[in-house]
Structures are given as C-alpha cells and as structure tokens.
Design a protein around this motif. Structure first.
Motif, mmCIF file in Angstrom:
data_model
loop_
_atom_site.group_PDB
_atom_site.id
_atom_site.type_symbol
_atom_site.label_atom_id
_atom_site.label_comp_id
_atom_site.label_asym_id
_atom_site.label_seq_id
_atom_site.Cartn_x
_atom_site.Cartn_y
_atom_site.Cartn_z
ATOM 1 N N GLY A 77 49.612 35.573 37.711
ATOM 2 C CA GLY A 77 48.862 36.806 37.987
ATOM 3 C C GLY A 77 48.258 36.823 39.380
ATOM 4 N N TYR A 78 48.071 35.663 39.941
ATOM 5 C CA TYR A 78 47.510 35.465 41.289
ATOM 6 C C TYR A 78 47.796 34.012 41.609
ATOM 7 N N ASP A 79 47.548 33.604 42.829
ATOM 8 C CA ASP A 79 47.818 32.213 43.184
ATOM 9 C C ASP A 79 46.881 31.302 42.399
ATOM 10 N N SER A 80 47.460 30.368 41.625
ATOM 11 C CA SER A 80 46.631 29.489 40.794
ATOM 12 C C SER A 80 45.627 28.740 41.664
ATOM 13 N N ILE A 81 44.403 28.641 41.130
ATOM 14 C CA ILE A 81 43.314 27.931 41.816
ATOM 15 C C ILE A 81 43.103 26.637 41.039
ATOM 16 N N ILE A 82 43.320 25.506 41.688
ATOM 17 C CA ILE A 82 43.139 24.217 41.005
ATOM 18 C C ILE A 82 42.407 23.296 41.963
ATOM 19 N N PHE A 124 36.126 28.612 45.694
ATOM 20 C CA PHE A 124 36.428 29.681 44.735
ATOM 21 C C PHE A 124 37.903 30.037 44.666
ATOM 22 N N HIS A 125 38.548 30.177 45.802
ATOM 23 C CA HIS A 125 39.963 30.531 45.804
ATOM 24 C C HIS A 125 40.783 29.422 46.464
ATOM 25 N N GLY A 126 40.505 28.186 46.072
ATOM 26 C CA GLY A 126 41.190 27.047 46.692
ATOM 27 C C GLY A 126 42.604 26.873 46.151
ATOM 28 N N ILE A 139 40.400 24.760 36.857
ATOM 29 C CA ILE A 139 41.694 25.463 36.885
ATOM 30 C C ILE A 139 41.442 26.931 36.578
ATOM 31 N N ASP A 140 41.816 27.799 37.514
ATOM 32 C CA ASP A 140 41.654 29.252 37.365
ATOM 33 C C ASP A 140 43.038 29.840 37.578
ATOM 34 N N SER A 141 43.688 30.232 36.494
ATOM 35 C CA SER A 141 45.096 30.610 36.599
ATOM 36 C C SER A 141 45.490 31.433 35.382
ATOM 37 N N ILE A 162 46.623 37.797 33.154
ATOM 38 C CA ILE A 162 45.503 37.115 32.499
ATOM 39 C C ILE A 162 44.817 36.290 33.591
ATOM 40 N N ASP A 163 43.507 36.130 33.470
ATOM 41 C CA ASP A 163 42.698 35.475 34.517
ATOM 42 C C ASP A 163 41.688 34.566 33.814
ATOM 43 N N VAL A 164 42.061 33.295 33.676
ATOM 44 C CA VAL A 164 41.285 32.358 32.868
ATOM 45 C C VAL A 164 40.848 31.174 33.705
ATOM 46 N N GLY A 185 32.005 38.971 36.586
ATOM 47 C CA GLY A 185 33.380 39.270 36.181
ATOM 48 C C GLY A 185 33.840 40.622 36.698
ATOM 49 N N HIS A 186 34.934 41.097 36.129
ATOM 50 C CA HIS A 186 35.582 42.305 36.635
ATOM 51 C C HIS A 186 36.543 42.817 35.581
ATOM 52 N N MET A 187 37.098 43.995 35.824
ATOM 53 C CA MET A 187 38.114 44.519 34.918
ATOM 54 C C MET A 187 39.420 43.800 35.186
ATOM 55 N N VAL A 225 44.643 41.745 39.040
ATOM 56 C CA VAL A 225 43.517 40.869 38.692
ATOM 57 C C VAL A 225 42.164 41.558 38.869
ATOM 58 N N ARG A 226 42.111 42.686 39.519
ATOM 59 C CA ARG A 226 40.851 43.447 39.535
ATOM 60 C C ARG A 226 41.016 44.778 38.811
ATOM 61 N N ASP A 227 42.221 45.168 38.503
ATOM 62 C CA ASP A 227 42.554 46.420 37.850
ATOM 63 C C ASP A 227 41.663 47.544 38.373
ATOM 64 N N ILE A 285 34.704 37.510 31.796
ATOM 65 C CA ILE A 285 33.335 36.981 31.890
ATOM 66 C C ILE A 285 33.500 35.581 32.466
ATOM 67 N N GLU A 286 32.862 35.312 33.617
ATOM 68 C CA GLU A 286 33.137 34.061 34.327
ATOM 69 C C GLU A 286 31.912 33.487 35.038
ATOM 70 N N PRO A 287 30.938 33.018 34.257
ATOM 71 C CA PRO A 287 29.806 32.365 34.907
ATOM 72 C C PRO A 287 30.209 31.018 35.500
ATOM 73 N N LEU A 292 33.686 28.858 33.761
ATOM 74 C CA LEU A 292 34.425 29.155 32.534
ATOM 75 C C LEU A 292 34.676 30.646 32.530
ATOM 76 N N GLU A 293 35.915 31.030 32.257
ATOM 77 C CA GLU A 293 36.280 32.449 32.346
ATOM 78 C C GLU A 293 37.178 32.810 31.182
ATOM 79 N N ASP A 294 36.795 33.874 30.466
ATOM 80 C CA ASP A 294 37.627 34.401 29.396
ATOM 81 C C ASP A 294 37.853 35.883 29.601
HETATM 82 N N1 GLY Z 1 40.968 34.366 39.613
HETATM 83 C C1 GLY Z 1 40.121 34.799 40.610
HETATM 84 C C2 GLY Z 1 38.922 35.455 40.056
HETATM 85 O O1 GLY Z 1 38.593 35.230 38.936
HETATM 86 O O2 GLY Z 1 38.299 36.203 40.733
#
Ligand code: GLY
Ligand code: MN
Ligand code: MN
Length: 425
Positions: free
Chosen positions: A194-199, A208-210, A225-227, A236-238, A318-320, A325-327, A360-362, A400-402
């Motif tokens: 969905g976007y470049d995986s962040i690990i 944040f966007h490493g 891991i944000d992917s 999906i953005d988890v 978070g975001h929509m 990924v931002r819809d 939701i991603e605190p 953590l992001e769901d």
């Molecule tokens: N995956 C990037 C973000 O959550 O903004």
C-alpha cells in the motif's frame, strides 16, 4: 472490484453541489523516468478519477459531468505501439479527440476541475475547492465492495505478519523482514504494498517513514514494522512493534502504555465523535503513562496545553484509509485547518461516521532531533525528566496501528488478526 460505477456516479453527482458548472476530473499523464530513455514511471491514475471510473490505466482520460446532460467518459485511443509493446486493449468510452468539441459546446460556463489538471482548460479556483471538499466528503463512507476489498487486503497483510513472527529475533535485518513480509502478501493475492514498507530496528524504530536497511537487530531492541498489502488501489496500513529477544521492564511499560492508549482510542471511534477529541484523548492517555513511568512531570492536560507531548508523540492519531493510504482525509465541510502547531500533522479534522475506515496509531518515541534540540530543552526543562530521557535516546519507539470500520456501535477492527504482542507470537 465489483463496483457499479454508473450507480456510484449517480450517487456522487447530487452531492457535489454543482449549479451550472462543468465538472471535469482528469486521470493524469504518465511521467518519463528522469534519465534519457523511453522508460516511464508506473502510471497511477489520480484517485479522484479512479473512484469515478475504476480505470487504472487511462492515462490522459477525463470523466466529465454537465448537470444538464449527465456523465461522459473520454478515454485515450489505444495505439498500435501500445498494443504491441504493452498488450493494451481499448478502454470503453468516448475517444479523447471528441473532448474539445464537447467542452466547446459549453463555452462560457464555469469549470470545476478535480483530479489531474486537463491541459488548456481554465477552472474556477474557489468553486473547485468547494466542490473538492464536497466530493471528498461524499466518498468517505465506504461501499460494501470497498469494505470487502479491504478485508482481502487485511487477510494478505495478516499472512505477511504471521510469516515473519519466527524471524523476529536478534540478528535479523530490516531488509530480510521486508522481503519475507512482502513476498507473503503477494502469495496471498496482493498486487503491491500500500506504501513503501517502514521497518526499523533499534533507533530506526523512531524514524517515521524509514526505509528498511541492512541494519541487523540487536538483542533487546525494538523492531517497528509499518506495512500493508494493496489490491486494486485499496490499502491496509498496520503497525506492530516487537522486541528482538527479551524486553526490559521499561520497554514493557512503554509498550503497555501505547497499547492502553490504542485500546481507549479505538473505543472512542463511534459515530458522532470528533476526530480531534480522539487525538487529544490519546495524547492524555500517553502522557499520563509517561508521568507514571517518571519521564514527564506535571499533569497531562497542562503538558498538552504547553504542547510538551510533541516531544514524545509528535504525530496525529490517524487518518482515513482505503483508496490510498490517506484516502479522503481532510476537513469536515465548512471547516478550516486548525492552526495550532500540535495539530499540524493531524491529517483530518472531522466528525466520525458509520461506514468510515480509519487508522488509530498512537506512538511514543525517543527522537534525537527533538530531544537534543536546545530550544525545546530550555522551554520544557521542568516538564521532562531529562536524565532519564537521555538514557532512552537510541531506544527508538513504539507505535501500534490498526484499521477500524466505524459502525453504529463499537468499531470493527479489520486488522485484529495481525499478531500484536511485544514478544513475537
Ligand atoms: N504508514 C504510514 C502512516 O501510517 O502514516
Ligand atoms: Mn502506518
Ligand atoms: Mn497510518
């Protein structure tokens, strides 16, 4: 995706608030790679065009609407070269060559132009901004087909995270995790990520966007891991944070603090809730936790009033999510952006409604660029236990992001099946 685009356009048209303007949405044009060659960057039709047409490959395409005569789709005429080299087929619609005459027959009318600009056409900037806001708002509640597609993305993403659990050990590189994670998405039907995986392991967990690197996780380091997987432009953005080896008591507390804030923020995602209240509620929970851990001093509300929470939680809650990924994140119609610096990266200011899908991603981080800044150190000298904060530099962070589908009651967590334990499953 099984979408009735005629029905979708019929639903969207009256929501745009048009009077007698011509409404145009451009797909955009392919971009050549910067070097001198005939190679192009992958074409991505503008999201505002794709939503109305489902045509991912219609470079140069225009979907147009005149309240007096209805919708019409102009598509490029496929060339022989495109058929030979790319295997392209002709898309359904009117040839693009007919667009100038269609527009010329409406000369003198105001034009609202969304998507990618259409060359040679002048639009009314004020009306375009108002109609864009109305269009974004109209596409926020997800249709059933969109939700079903998101569920498929979520199961591919779940498979990916499940596959790497046994690799989350000291000695694993960020790159190895990326390879195994993404390969599993693809085995489970994903087309791309969905976007470049962040690990990030160790200190990289606070970037944040490493991008994943060759860095190898050491014993006792966080791995963030944000992917997520993508299918037919839906994503999906988890985020999950794990430990390589054994966590310290401090790391456990930090993780539990973020987890508690996430649970509570998820529970606040009910129809009618203000997004910024969910954001500030999470900030209070996170900062209360840092006070209990001895990292911050004072009361959470006072620290947040001073914007001191931005030292450790400098992004939005978070975001929509969905088509990108931002819809359709952004503002509730009629609102202007809140100018407070602490809301600069809050990607939306709106009322939560049933049918929305949000993240939701605190998170809590130890970011050297913030914590070593002398101006902030001076401003917040009484707010932070600085010797303890200094010891934490290099620890990275926890996020953590769901992804939540808002319903009439409690939200449905579309990503609940993705392992969420500090110690890998
Ligand atoms: N995956 C990037 C973000 O959550 O903004
Ligand atoms: Mn994310
Ligand atoms: Mn996100």
């Amino acid at each position: 995706m099984n979408v009735d685009y005629v029905a979708r356009r019929a639903r969207i048209a009256p929501a745009l608030g048009l009077t007698d303007e011509i409404f145009l949405v451009g797909a955009g044009d392919p971009l050549a790679k910067p070097e001198i060659s005939d190679a192009m960057l992958p074409f991505i039709a503008h999201q505002e065009y794709y939503y109305l047409t489902g045509l991912a490959d219609a470079s140069g395409g225009i979907i147009a609407y005149d309240p007096a005569s209805g919708w019409i789709s102009f598509v490029p005429t496929v060339t022989e070269t495109e058929q030979i080299w790319e295997g392209r087929q002709q898309l359904p619609g009117e040839p693009l060559a007919k667009f100038p005459a269609w527009l010329g027959a409406r000369a003198g009318r105001r034009v609202v132009m969304l998507g990618a600009p259409v060359a040679g056409v002048r639009s009314d900037a004020a009306r375009t901004a108002a109609v864009r806001a109305a269009y974004q708002h109209a596409r926020r509640p997800k249709e059933l087909a969109e939700i079903n597609l998101m569920r498929r993305c979520a199961s591919a993403t779940t498979a990916g995270y499940a596959a790497i659990q046994s690799l989350l050990r000291p000695g694993v590189s960020e790159r190895r995790l990326q390879i195994e994670l993404e390969a599993e998405y693809f085995r489970h039907g994903a087309q791309v990520t969905g976007y470049d995986s962040i690990i990030g392991s160790g200190p990289n967990a606070a970037v944040f966007h490493g991008a994943p690197s060759a860095r190898v996780a050491q014993a006792g380091e966080f791995i963030l891991i944000d992917s997520g997987a993508q299918l037919d432009r839906y994503v999906i953005d988890v985020t999950r944070t794990y430990i390589a080896g054994e966590p310290s008591a401090f790391q456990r507390d930090l993780y539990q603090n973020v987890l508690n804030a996430e649970w509570r923020a998820i529970d606040r995602c009910r129809p009618g809730a203000e997004w910024r209240d969910i954001h500030f509620g999470a900030a209070v929970d996170l900062i209360d936790g840092l006070i209990t851990m001895g990292l911050m001093k004072g009361s959470a509300t006072s620290l947040i009033e001073q914007e001191a929470h931005m030292l450790f939680f400098p992004h939005g809650i978070g975001h929509m999510l969905g088509l990108g990924v931002r819809d359709a994140s952004g503002l509730e119609p009629g609102r202007t952006k809140d100018p407070r610096p602490c809301l600069a990266s809050l990607r939306q200011d709106l009322i939560v409604r049933a049918g929305y899908i949000v993240t939701i991603e605190p998170g809590l981080y130890f970011i050297p660029a913030l914590l070593n800044d002398p101006v902030r150190r001076k401003k917040y000298r009484d707010c932070v236990n600085w010797p303890l904060a200094d010891k934490c530099l290099g620890l990275g962070g926890v996020r953590l992001e769901d992804n939540l589908l808002i319903t009439a009651t409690a939200p449905e967590n579309l990503t609940a099946a993705i392992p969420k334990t500090l110690i890998p499953a």
